[in-house]
Scaffold this motif. Structure first.
Motif, PDB file in Angstrom:
ATOM      1  N   ARG A 169       0.941  -1.314  -0.073  1.00 33.83           N
ATOM      2  CA  ARG A 169      -0.049   0.011   0.098  1.00 33.83           C
ATOM      3  C   ARG A 169       0.923   1.041   0.109  1.00 33.83           C
ATOM      4  N   LEU A 170       1.781   1.154   0.746  1.00 28.58           N
ATOM      5  CA  LEU A 170       2.857   2.322   0.671  1.00 28.58           C
ATOM      6  C   LEU A 170       3.597   2.465  -0.690  1.00 28.58           C
ATOM      7  N   ALA A 171       3.950   1.612  -1.363  1.00 27.97           N
ATOM      8  CA  ALA A 171       4.533   1.530  -2.631  1.00 27.97           C
ATOM      9  C   ALA A 171       3.694   1.906  -3.501  1.00 27.97           C
ATOM     10  N   LEU A 172       2.096   1.569  -3.528  1.00 28.02           N
ATOM     11  CA  LEU A 172       1.328   1.830  -4.431  1.00 28.02           C
ATOM     12  C   LEU A 172       1.135   3.653  -4.182  1.00 28.02           C
ATOM     13  N   GLU A 173       1.002   4.074  -2.848  1.00 28.10           N
ATOM     14  CA  GLU A 173       0.950   5.550  -2.761  1.00 28.10           C
ATOM     15  C   GLU A 173       2.287   6.269  -3.592  1.00 28.10           C
ATOM     16  N   ARG A 174       3.419   5.572  -3.290  1.00 29.89           N
ATOM     17  CA  ARG A 174       4.390   6.306  -3.976  1.00 29.89           C
ATOM     18  C   ARG A 174       4.079   6.217  -5.570  1.00 29.89           C
ATOM     19  N   TYR A 175       3.890   5.081  -5.969  1.00 31.70           N
ATOM     20  CA  TYR A 175       3.623   5.097  -7.439  1.00 31.70           C
ATOM     21  C   TYR A 175       2.608   6.041  -7.740  1.00 31.70           C
ATOM     22  N   GLY A 176       1.520   6.383  -6.881  1.00 33.60           N
ATOM     23  CA  GLY A 176       0.735   7.298  -7.231  1.00 33.60           C
ATOM     24  C   GLY A 176       1.123   8.768  -7.339  1.00 33.60           C
ATOM     25  N   VAL A 177       1.998   9.221  -6.436  1.00 35.45           N
ATOM     26  CA  VAL A 177       2.784  10.435  -6.259  1.00 35.45           C
ATOM     27  C   VAL A 177       3.440  10.532  -7.708  1.00 35.45           C
ATOM     28  N   ILE A 178       4.042   9.617  -8.394  1.00 30.60           N
ATOM     29  CA  ILE A 178       4.844   9.503  -9.737  1.00 30.60           C
ATOM     30  C   ILE A 178       4.023   9.746 -10.663  1.00 30.60           C
ATOM     31  N   HIS A 179       2.943   9.004 -10.863  1.00 27.63           N
ATOM     32  CA  HIS A 179       1.964   8.716 -12.067  1.00 27.63           C
ATOM     33  C   HIS A 179       0.821   9.730 -12.021  1.00 27.63           C
ATOM     34  N   ASP A 180       0.073   9.927 -10.915  1.00 35.49           N
ATOM     35  CA  ASP A 180      -1.138  10.647 -10.912  1.00 35.49           C
ATOM     36  C   ASP A 180      -1.019  12.172 -11.477  1.00 35.49           C
ATOM     37  N   PRO A 181       0.138  12.639 -11.583  1.00 41.77           N
ATOM     38  CA  PRO A 181       0.130  14.092 -12.139  1.00 41.77           C
ATOM     39  C   PRO A 181      -0.267  14.002 -13.875  1.00 41.77           C
ATOM     40  N   LEU A 182       0.103  12.902 -14.419  1.00 37.81           N
ATOM     41  CA  LEU A 182      -0.599  12.720 -15.826  1.00 37.81           C
ATOM     42  C   LEU A 182      -1.891  13.049 -15.960  1.00 37.81           C
ATOM     43  N   LEU A 183      -2.571  11.987 -15.210  1.00 34.35           N
ATOM     44  CA  LEU A 183      -4.193  12.234 -15.140  1.00 34.35           C
ATOM     45  C   LEU A 183      -4.484  13.567 -14.887  1.00 34.35           C
ATOM     46  N   ASP A 184      -3.822  14.160 -13.715  1.00 35.62           N
ATOM     47  CA  ASP A 184      -4.175  15.902 -13.246  1.00 35.62           C
ATOM     48  C   ASP A 184      -3.879  16.696 -14.604  1.00 35.62           C
ATOM     49  N   ALA A 185      -2.845  16.474 -15.031  1.00 35.56           N
ATOM     50  CA  ALA A 185      -2.645  17.407 -16.200  1.00 35.56           C
ATOM     51  C   ALA A 185      -3.551  17.308 -17.477  1.00 35.56           C
ATOM     52  N   ALA A 186      -3.904  15.746 -17.811  1.00 29.90           N
ATOM     53  CA  ALA A 186      -4.991  15.724 -18.903  1.00 29.90           C
ATOM     54  C   ALA A 186      -6.206  16.265 -18.543  1.00 29.90           C
ATOM     55  N   ALA A 243     -11.340   2.776 -10.740  1.00 30.05           N
ATOM     56  CA  ALA A 243     -12.675   3.438 -10.898  1.00 30.05           C
ATOM     57  C   ALA A 243     -12.622   4.863 -10.362  1.00 30.05           C
ATOM     58  N   ALA A 244     -11.990   5.276  -9.445  1.00 32.49           N
ATOM     59  CA  ALA A 244     -11.791   6.745  -9.045  1.00 32.49           C
ATOM     60  C   ALA A 244     -11.193   7.472 -10.391  1.00 32.49           C
ATOM     61  N   ALA A 245     -10.482   6.930 -11.088  1.00 33.67           N
ATOM     62  CA  ALA A 245      -9.753   7.571 -12.231  1.00 33.67           C
ATOM     63  C   ALA A 245     -10.992   7.909 -13.229  1.00 33.67           C
ATOM     64  N   GLU A 246     -11.886   6.717 -13.275  1.00 33.97           N
ATOM     65  CA  GLU A 246     -12.753   6.677 -14.345  1.00 33.97           C
ATOM     66  C   GLU A 246     -13.988   7.856 -14.140  1.00 33.97           C
ATOM     67  N   VAL A 247     -14.147   7.957 -12.782  1.00 41.06           N
ATOM     68  CA  VAL A 247     -15.088   8.868 -12.154  1.00 41.06           C
ATOM     69  C   VAL A 247     -14.691  10.370 -12.566  1.00 41.06           C
ATOM     70  N   ARG A 248     -13.349  10.706 -12.276  1.00 34.42           N
ATOM     71  CA  ARG A 248     -12.830  11.809 -12.744  1.00 34.42           C
ATOM     72  C   ARG A 248     -12.957  12.222 -14.366  1.00 34.42           C
ATOM     73  N   LEU A 249     -12.784  11.054 -14.981  1.00 40.01           N
ATOM     74  CA  LEU A 249     -12.727  11.468 -16.373  1.00 40.01           C
ATOM     75  C   LEU A 249     -14.315  11.744 -16.904  1.00 40.01           C
ATOM     76  N   ARG A 250     -15.352  10.848 -16.363  1.00 42.51           N
ATOM     77  CA  ARG A 250     -16.488  11.147 -16.591  1.00 42.51           C
ATOM     78  C   ARG A 250     -16.959  12.488 -16.308  1.00 42.51           C
ATOM     79  N   ALA A 251     -16.666  12.931 -15.150  1.00 47.72           N
ATOM     80  CA  ALA A 251     -17.028  14.343 -14.688  1.00 47.72           C
ATOM     81  C   ALA A 251     -16.511  15.375 -15.628  1.00 47.72           C
ATOM     82  N   ARG A 252     -15.202  15.115 -15.962  1.00 51.72           N
ATOM     83  CA  ARG A 252     -14.747  16.042 -17.144  1.00 51.72           C
ATOM     84  C   ARG A 252     -15.428  16.043 -18.596  1.00 51.72           C
ATOM     85  N   PHE A 253     -16.028  14.964 -18.964  1.00 52.90           N
ATOM     86  CA  PHE A 253     -16.642  14.928 -20.180  1.00 52.90           C
ATOM     87  C   PHE A 253     -17.919  15.290 -19.830  1.00 52.90           C
TER      88      PHE A 253
END
Length: 205
Positions: free
Chosen positions: A63-80, A135-145
């Motif tokens: 779970r800690l490693a997954l949080e770490r992964y998110g810190v690195i890769h979540d900015p891509l979705l945020d920017a998109a 699923a959380a990423a898909e919800v964010r995309l749905r709101a944007r569309f």
């Protein structure tokens, strides 16, 4: 004189962030269940008691490693999601995935997708946390569309949830193909095809 580091078994140069990064790469490549404790501790430069003392059990480490992964890769979705058009959102996200998931310095594919596919019923809590993240990423995309449709950037009869599902499915497929060895150029070609068929509003509207 007694070495004070012997209580924990950690070397004096121990760096928790580096150890977690190394564990993340093991989980990223092999998934949760495919990553053995000996592989993890070797990659982290720790013995098992030290790992438990610093990071807890294997599940907590993941779970800690997954949080770490998110810190690195979540900015891509945020920017998109900040792109001014729906098409721009899709292009930024998919091209970014095709590029980053085929990098040479990290395991191929997506840690979340790799982990979710490799989890059995014995690791349901981990699998569910990965599914929830997707699923959380898909919800964010749905709101944007939804916003794009309301602004006239997408046809009014288009269902935002279907667009979000299309983009999510394509993104996940890119991750699977990347892990299977598809080249960056091949995956960018897939993105080209998706963008060609992406719905747009008629200029007369």
């Amino acid at each position: 004189m007694k070495d004070p580091t012997r209580k924990t078994g950690r070397p004096r140069t121990f760096d928790a962030d580096t150890a977690l990064d190394n564990a993340m790469k093991v989980f990223w490549q092999k998934g949760y269940e495919g990553s053995s404790l000996p592989e993890l501790t070797e990659a982290m430069g720790m013995n098992r008691p030290s790992m438990y003392a610093v990071f807890g059990n294997k599940e907590n480490l993941f779970r800690l490693a997954l949080e770490r992964y998110g810190v690195i890769h979540d900015p891509l979705l945020d920017a998109a999601l900040k792109e001014p058009t729906a098409r721009g959102v899709v292009e930024h996200l998919l091209r970014g995935n095709a590029h980053t998931l085929t990098g040479e310095a990290t395991p191929r594919g997506c840690m979340v997708i790799n982990g979710a596919l490799a989890c059995s019923d014995d690791a349901l809590p981990i699998r569910q946390s990965l599914i929830d993240r997707l699923a959380a990423a898909e919800v964010r995309l749905r709101a944007r569309f939804e916003r794009a449709r309301d602004e006239g950037d997408l046809p009014p009869d288009l269902l935002p949830e279907q667009v979000a599902k299309l983009v999510t499915t394509t993104s996940n497929g890119i991750a699977v193909q990347a892990a299977a060895g598809a080249s960056r150029e091949q995956l960018q070609g897939v993105v080209d095809l998706v963008l060609r068929s992406f719905p747009s509003v008629s200029p007369s509207r």
